[in-house]
Enzyme design. Structure first.
Site, PDB file in Angstrom:
ATOM      1  N   ASP A  41      -5.390 -12.444   0.092  1.00  0.00           N
ATOM      2  CA  ASP A  41      -4.346 -11.778   0.877  1.00  0.00           C
ATOM      3  C   ASP A  41      -4.916 -10.629   1.713  1.00  0.00           C
ATOM      4  O   ASP A  41      -4.189  -9.779   2.199  1.00  0.00           O
ATOM      5  CB  ASP A  41      -3.209 -11.300  -0.045  1.00  0.00           C
ATOM      6  CG  ASP A  41      -3.642 -10.166  -0.984  1.00  0.00           C
ATOM      7  OD1 ASP A  41      -4.805  -9.721  -0.905  1.00  0.00           O
ATOM      8  OD2 ASP A  41      -2.804  -9.733  -1.806  1.00  0.00           O
ATOM      9  N   HIS A  53      -1.653  -8.515   1.828  1.00  0.00           N
ATOM     10  CA  HIS A  53      -1.468  -7.595   0.704  1.00  0.00           C
ATOM     11  C   HIS A  53      -0.333  -6.595   0.935  1.00  0.00           C
ATOM     12  O   HIS A  53       0.339  -6.175  -0.003  1.00  0.00           O
ATOM     13  CB  HIS A  53      -2.786  -6.856   0.445  1.00  0.00           C
ATOM     14  CG  HIS A  53      -2.867  -6.250  -0.921  1.00  0.00           C
ATOM     15  ND1 HIS A  53      -2.903  -7.005  -2.071  1.00  0.00           N
ATOM     16  CD2 HIS A  53      -2.922  -4.965  -1.331  1.00  0.00           C
ATOM     17  CE1 HIS A  53      -2.977  -6.207  -3.132  1.00  0.00           C
ATOM     18  NE2 HIS A  53      -2.985  -4.957  -2.701  1.00  0.00           N
ATOM     19  N   SER A  73      -0.507  -4.753  -6.633  1.00  0.00           N
ATOM     20  CA  SER A  73      -1.910  -4.378  -6.438  1.00  0.00           C
ATOM     21  C   SER A  73      -2.467  -3.740  -7.721  1.00  0.00           C
ATOM     22  O   SER A  73      -2.399  -4.332  -8.790  1.00  0.00           O
ATOM     23  CB  SER A  73      -2.005  -3.455  -5.219  1.00  0.00           C
ATOM     24  OG  SER A  73      -3.332  -3.244  -4.858  1.00  0.00           O
TER      25      SER A  73
END
Ligand code: CA
Length: 310
Positions: free
Chosen positions: A254, A276, A107
């Site tokens: 995602d 995610h 991320s």
């Protein structure tokens, strides 16, 4: 052959087949340089002993990797987090005596790792970006009120914001955004990311959804990501990710990052059936049972690095 021996032989063969091939070879994840994990937004500091990289460090260590889990500001700009990560990389090098590290960032951890590799390429063997926000996130754009005009109805914008609030509340234990979170959102917006990329361009694709350079300044670059926001009905975060995914329209994502935005260097894959949080084996291992387990993908990446002599 008598029956008992035959039965035992068959049972043994079945047991052997059930083992993943990689576990036969010790040293499967034994990279030359230590693996350093860099987390994304919100280090799960408020939900007890649950590790961010759920079950991942132990799985990598089991087959020979040296693994270090770093902790930077949960929410801040990429540069601030990058400097914090660089300090920890230096400490890891001092402790281990290694010349370089292999950085893996999830991320916001993707751009954070890129910052370190950009300013000190001599200390970094590779950067692997997982669900990395390399060209921004439309969810951050919505949060900052700069969603593409007319593209989303007000009702959808409210749903996205509600979804994000639920995720933030769940991960951080705090219902509201702090000032630092706004600094993070600026870094994670499309405009903020493009600005960052102009300063730190290493391995960023030059076309909208292409690959980047595989190696820059002696650093190897890789990326992978998921592209399925809702994957497991037992995971309480999935409905919120389904809401935030509305920010992307029909674009593959995602839940928080578009597949194309995740691209960096060599793209291993950008469409795993994962969201995610599945990308870090969360929540506590609740991932898509019909997809390769994320822990396996980290092991494969360690093996790839090992085979490259990194
Ligand atoms: Ca999950």
């Amino acid at each position: 052959m008598n029956k008992t021996i035959k039965r035992k032989a068959i049972a043994f063969l079945i047991a052997m087949m059930a083992l993943p091939a990689s576990s036969w070879a010790t040293g499967y994840t034994q990279t030359k340089y230590p693996i350093v994990l860099a987390h994304g937004l919100f280090g799960f500091d408020n939900i007890g002993p649950v590790e961010y990289w759920y079950g991942i460090p132990s799985a990598l260590r089991a087959d020979g990797a040296k693994v270090y889990v770093t902790q930077v500001a949960a929410a801040n700009s990429t540069e601030v987090r990058g400097e914090q990560l660089l300090t920890q990389v230096r400490q890891i090098l001092a402790v281990t005596g290694a010349a370089k590290v292999n950085l893996i960032g999830h991320s916001h951890g993707g751009p954070t790792a890129r910052y370190v590799a950009s300013v000190r390429p001599d200390l970094v063997a590779s950067v692997t970006s997982v669900g990395g926000v390399n060209r921004g996130s439309k969810v951050a754009d919505v949060l900052l009120g700069i969603a593409p005009a007319g593209s989303l109805s007000n009702a959808v914008l409210v749903s996205i914001s509600n979804g994000l609030a639920q995720i933030i509340s769940f991960l951080s234990g705090k219902p509201n955004l702090s000032q630092d979170a706004l600094a993070a959102a600026n870094s994670l917006s499309t405009a903020g990311s493009l600005k960052f990329n102009a300063k730190y361009p290493e391995a960023v694709p030059t076309s909208a959804c292409g690959e980047g350079a595989y190696q820059v300044n002696g650093v190897a670059y890789f990326s992978w990501s998921g592209a399925k926001p809702y994957t497991n009905f037992l995971d309480v975060v999935d409905p919120a990710l389904a809401l935030t995914s509305l920010a992307f329209g029909s674009e593959k994502n995602d839940g928080l990052v578009a597949s194309c935005s995740s691209h960096l260097g060599k793209v291993i894959r950008d469409d795993y059936a994962m969201n995610h949080l599945d990308e870090v084996n969360q929540t506590i291992g609740l991932v898509n049972i019909f997809e390769t387990n994320p822990v396996t993908i980290y092991r494969q990446q360690a093996n790839r690095l090992k085979n490259m002599g990194l």
